[in-house]
Design a protein around this motif. Structure first.
Motif, PDB file in Angstrom:
ATOM      1  N   GLU A  62       0.878  -1.179  -0.086  1.00  0.00           N
ATOM      2  CA  GLU A  62      -0.024   0.001   0.068  1.00  0.00           C
ATOM      3  C   GLU A  62       0.863   1.027  -0.052  1.00  0.00           C
ATOM      4  N   HIS A  77      -0.810   8.374   6.818  1.00  0.00           N
ATOM      5  CA  HIS A  77      -1.124   7.219   6.472  1.00  0.00           C
ATOM      6  C   HIS A  77      -0.030   6.169   7.012  1.00  0.00           C
ATOM      7  N   HIS A  81      -0.103   2.926  10.066  1.00  0.00           N
ATOM      8  CA  HIS A  81       0.437   1.580   9.995  1.00  0.00           C
ATOM      9  C   HIS A  81       1.490   1.239  11.136  1.00  0.00           C
ATOM     10  N   HIS A 117      -9.710   2.393  10.043  1.00  0.00           N
ATOM     11  CA  HIS A 117      -8.626   2.511   9.235  1.00  0.00           C
ATOM     12  C   HIS A 117      -9.137   2.131   7.764  1.00  0.00           C
ATOM     13  N   ASP A 122      -8.166   3.964   4.443  1.00  0.00           N
ATOM     14  CA  ASP A 122      -8.011   3.434   3.071  1.00  0.00           C
ATOM     15  C   ASP A 122      -8.839   3.972   1.948  1.00  0.00           C
TER      16      ASP A 122
HETATM   17 FE   LIG Z   1      -3.748   1.436   5.079  1.00  0.00          FE
END
Ligand SMILES: [Fe+2]
Length: 135
Positions: A62, A77, A81, A117, A122
């Motif tokens: 990602e 982002h 994670h 998330h 996303d």
């Molecule tokens: Fe993500």
């Protein structure tokens, strides 16, 4: 706790990321089932480890897409994670240390991760990637 069933509304519009999300969901559901069945926490910590490893692979992909396409929210982002990686590895350690009890907060955390998330953060890249031809 109820399992989470995959739905087209979960799609982030990029096929291989969707496939990875589906795999993560399968592991989360396995954990939810295990909790109901009260299996020993060694199996749960193994499954959590598996999920952590698989998530690492997924986050790498990602994040690589984000870098390749110049996604503007890459840093914030990535920070989420990192928090997830930290949290799930803490859970693995805790579960291993307390073999008689599996903290319910693991399931609460994974469920809220899925909602907050995957279904919110996303989703923000869906249009961005699709407009640039990544599907
Ligand atoms: Fe993500």
């Amino acid at each position: 706790m109820e399992k989470i069933l995959w739905d087209e509304s979960f799609s982030v519009g990029v096929r291989d990321l969707d496939n990875q999300h589906k795999q993560i969901l399968i592991i989360v559901n396995t954990l939810i089932e295990m909790n109901d069945a009260k299996v020993n926490s060694e199996i749960i910590s193994d499954t959590l480890t598996k999920m952590t490893q698989y998530s690492l692979e997924h986050f790498t992909k990602e994040e690589q897409y984000m870098l390749d396409y110049g996604y503007p929210e890459y840093l914030s982002h990535r920070k989420q994670h990192l928090e997830f990686k930290k949290k799930t590895s803490d859970f693995c350690m805790e579960t291993m240390a307390h073999k008689m009890a599996v903290p319910v907060e693991i399931f609460v955390y994974l469920r809220s991760w899925w909602r907050n998330h995957i279904l919110k953060e996303d989703m923000k890249y869906k249009k961005f990637f699709n407009e640039r031809g990544l599907k």
